[in-house]
Design a protein around this motif. Sequence first.
Motif, mmCIF file in Angstrom:
data_model
loop_
_atom_site.group_PDB
_atom_site.id
_atom_site.type_symbol
_atom_site.label_atom_id
_atom_site.label_comp_id
_atom_site.label_asym_id
_atom_site.label_seq_id
_atom_site.Cartn_x
_atom_site.Cartn_y
_atom_site.Cartn_z
ATOM 1 N N UNK A 1 61.701 23.423 -154.153
ATOM 2 C CA UNK A 1 61.998 22.727 -152.906
ATOM 3 C C UNK A 1 63.309 21.942 -153.004
ATOM 4 N N UNK A 2 63.499 21.273 -154.139
ATOM 5 C CA UNK A 2 64.739 20.511 -154.329
ATOM 6 C C UNK A 2 65.954 21.422 -154.299
ATOM 7 N N UNK A 3 65.842 22.589 -154.938
ATOM 8 C CA UNK A 3 66.980 23.515 -154.937
ATOM 9 C C UNK A 3 67.271 24.022 -153.522
ATOM 10 N N UNK A 4 66.223 24.226 -152.740
ATOM 11 C CA UNK A 4 66.428 24.697 -151.368
ATOM 12 C C UNK A 4 67.081 23.589 -150.533
ATOM 13 N N UNK A 5 66.567 22.371 -150.680
ATOM 14 C CA UNK A 5 67.124 21.246 -149.924
ATOM 15 C C UNK A 5 68.600 21.049 -150.261
ATOM 16 N N UNK A 6 68.896 21.165 -151.537
ATOM 17 C CA UNK A 6 70.279 21.033 -152.014
ATOM 18 C C UNK A 6 71.171 22.112 -151.368
ATOM 19 N N UNK A 7 70.691 23.340 -151.335
ATOM 20 C CA UNK A 7 71.471 24.438 -150.753
ATOM 21 C C UNK A 7 71.688 24.199 -149.255
ATOM 22 N N UNK A 8 70.700 23.616 -148.598
ATOM 23 C CA UNK A 8 70.833 23.356 -147.162
ATOM 24 C C UNK A 8 71.928 22.345 -146.854
ATOM 25 N N UNK B 1 69.962 33.310 -158.903
ATOM 26 C CA UNK B 1 68.700 33.809 -159.451
ATOM 27 C C UNK B 1 68.106 32.696 -160.305
ATOM 28 N N UNK B 2 67.028 32.101 -159.821
ATOM 29 C CA UNK B 2 66.370 31.037 -160.582
ATOM 30 C C UNK B 2 65.266 31.646 -161.424
ATOM 31 N N UNK B 3 65.231 31.257 -162.700
ATOM 32 C CA UNK B 3 64.215 31.822 -163.584
ATOM 33 C C UNK B 3 63.784 30.784 -164.614
ATOM 34 N N UNK B 4 63.101 31.230 -165.668
ATOM 35 C CA UNK B 4 62.579 30.263 -166.642
ATOM 36 C C UNK B 4 63.519 30.039 -167.815
ATOM 37 N N UNK B 5 64.705 30.623 -167.770
ATOM 38 C CA UNK B 5 65.713 30.342 -168.791
ATOM 39 C C UNK B 5 67.027 29.984 -168.093
ATOM 40 N N UNK B 6 67.850 29.227 -168.808
ATOM 41 C CA UNK B 6 69.045 28.693 -168.182
ATOM 42 C C UNK B 6 70.233 29.648 -168.309
ATOM 43 N N UNK C 1 79.313 31.935 -140.507
ATOM 44 C CA UNK C 1 78.147 31.297 -141.115
ATOM 45 C C UNK C 1 78.155 31.523 -142.628
ATOM 46 N N UNK C 2 78.152 30.427 -143.377
ATOM 47 C CA UNK C 2 78.132 30.527 -144.840
ATOM 48 C C UNK C 2 76.690 30.608 -145.330
ATOM 49 N N UNK C 3 76.382 31.724 -145.976
ATOM 50 C CA UNK C 3 74.989 31.961 -146.369
ATOM 51 C C UNK C 3 74.858 32.003 -147.890
ATOM 52 N N UNK C 4 73.766 31.421 -148.390
ATOM 53 C CA UNK C 4 73.424 31.595 -149.813
ATOM 54 C C UNK C 4 72.032 32.233 -149.890
ATOM 55 N N UNK C 5 71.848 33.097 -150.861
ATOM 56 C CA UNK C 5 70.520 33.645 -151.133
ATOM 57 C C UNK C 5 70.050 33.061 -152.458
ATOM 58 N N UNK C 6 68.820 32.556 -152.470
ATOM 59 C CA UNK C 6 68.232 32.013 -153.695
ATOM 60 C C UNK C 6 66.989 32.827 -154.029
ATOM 61 N N UNK C 7 66.909 33.298 -155.262
ATOM 62 C CA UNK C 7 65.721 34.055 -155.660
ATOM 63 C C UNK C 7 64.955 33.287 -156.726
ATOM 64 N N UNK C 8 63.656 33.143 -156.514
ATOM 65 C CA UNK C 8 62.817 32.431 -157.480
ATOM 66 C C UNK C 8 61.813 33.396 -158.087
ATOM 67 N N UNK C 9 61.858 33.536 -159.397
ATOM 68 C CA UNK C 9 60.974 34.469 -160.101
ATOM 69 C C UNK C 9 59.556 33.932 -160.201
ATOM 70 N N UNK C 10 58.676 34.783 -160.728
ATOM 71 C CA UNK C 10 57.251 34.464 -160.778
ATOM 72 C C UNK C 10 56.920 33.173 -161.508
ATOM 73 N N UNK C 11 57.593 32.923 -162.634
ATOM 74 C CA UNK C 11 57.272 31.709 -163.381
ATOM 75 C C UNK C 11 57.831 30.478 -162.675
ATOM 76 N N UNK C 12 58.779 30.663 -161.760
ATOM 77 C CA UNK C 12 59.395 29.522 -161.071
ATOM 78 C C UNK C 12 58.529 28.979 -159.942
ATOM 79 N N UNK C 13 57.528 29.778 -159.510
ATOM 80 C CA UNK C 13 56.676 29.324 -158.399
ATOM 81 C C UNK C 13 55.211 29.243 -158.819
ATOM 82 N N UNK D 1 69.494 21.333 -163.290
ATOM 83 C CA UNK D 1 70.590 21.453 -162.327
ATOM 84 C C UNK D 1 71.805 22.083 -162.974
ATOM 85 N N UNK D 2 71.622 22.528 -164.191
ATOM 86 C CA UNK D 2 72.709 23.142 -164.935
ATOM 87 C C UNK D 2 73.249 24.380 -164.218
#
Length: 405
Positions: A23-30, A176-181, A1-13, A239-240
């Motif tokens: 949601x788009x990033x999660x759908x994309x990962x799926x 790790x998703x955050x407010x800077x690229x 099973x190929x697994x990815x972990x995505x973390x979204x920081x406070x400013x991202x939610x 999406x960078x």
Amino acid sequence: MEIIVQKFGGTSVRDERLRERVLQHIAEARRTYDGVVVVVSAMGRKGEPYATDSLLDLLEGRGKYLPARERDLLLTTGEIISAVVLADLLWRQDIPATVFTGAQAGIVTDARFGEAQILDVRPDRLRAALERGRVAVVAGFQGSTEDGELTTLGRGGSDITAVALAAALGARRLDIFTDVNGVFTADPRIVEEARPLKYLTYAEVANLAHLGARVLHPRAVEIAMQYNIPVRVRSTTSDDEGTLIASLSELRARAPFRERVVTGIAHVFGVTQIKVVRETVDPELQLVVFRAMAEHGISVDFINVSPNSVAYTVRDEEGERVAEILRGLGFEPIVTPGCAKVSVVGAGMAGRPGVMSRIVEALVGHDIPILQAADSHTTIWVLVPGERAQDAIRLLHRHFELERE
Ligand code: ADP
Ligand code: MG
């Protein structure tokens, strides 16, 4: 099973529009991975209703009367709210999701409330959810002791949750998703021309993180390095690709790897300098001072000693207490609060002459006093007065031409 972990920081939610991006990033990962684990922080920043700082503000003196155990119980709710709100959004889009608290996700910690360390991760329930095609949404920053006491992992702890789960699940990657690229050559909020670094080794990021670049928790970097998990730091709103952090051999295979003398500038604000100077050589001085600090559980940093003086730094919050302790011992400490520790970081500076002199040139040339300095083979630190700290960071960034690719 190929697994990815995505973390979204406070400013991202923090709001509906951003959670749509999540949601788009999660759908994309799926579409790419068999299993998707999402780790979330509490929503928003100080002032927003369910942010960690806002929860603390509900308590008298931000919880200084309440035992740490109870304080932790309150703090865990921020991430739980965030996780459930995100799961609701996923279900609305017909994406089945199961929410887990840290305890339910199998994060086992010691009982040091407020700064617990992870002892073990038992991800069986997460794995079972993934196998049933569910997205696992995990409340970050928390765990529980063996006997079920809820704990939190300290500031930035969601990064640790994410990387610990990635390690335990043998994930392919952690995003790790955050407010800077990405990880920048300096905090982009301070240095306008700072630039995102496309590739970084674990060691380079660990250095930056330990010296204050708060984009990633230093302990999270250590775990990623230990388990060799590639980490991407990227922006929730684009999406960078952001920054890829991996081992040197992994990076060599992907990109022409250029040696850098200086990778970036990191900083820590809110530092108090303590100086004790004697008229004559005092063989007991260092012993007495540092023993007192140890006995009072005060962590000291940036230590310079000479036969008749000691200088070191503590967090601003501890400054007054430290001064009192020293006065109680008969010293007359010189206390300078509100300083900043600015670090020039780069694995390539080892053995290279002239880096320190370039730093002095950049700062003293602009009348910024250097209160203290020290170095290791990968870093040179300077302590500067707080009111000149931003100037110092910008000047050093420019002086080492970090804006250039
Ligand atoms: P999150 O809530 O997503 O975990 P953080 O506030 O913990 O976000 O971390 C992201 C912030 O880190 C950025 O907004 C930026 O101001 C700061 N930062 C400090 N140094 C750096 C750096 N070298 N590169 C990128 N960001 C940095
Ligand atoms: Mg963070």
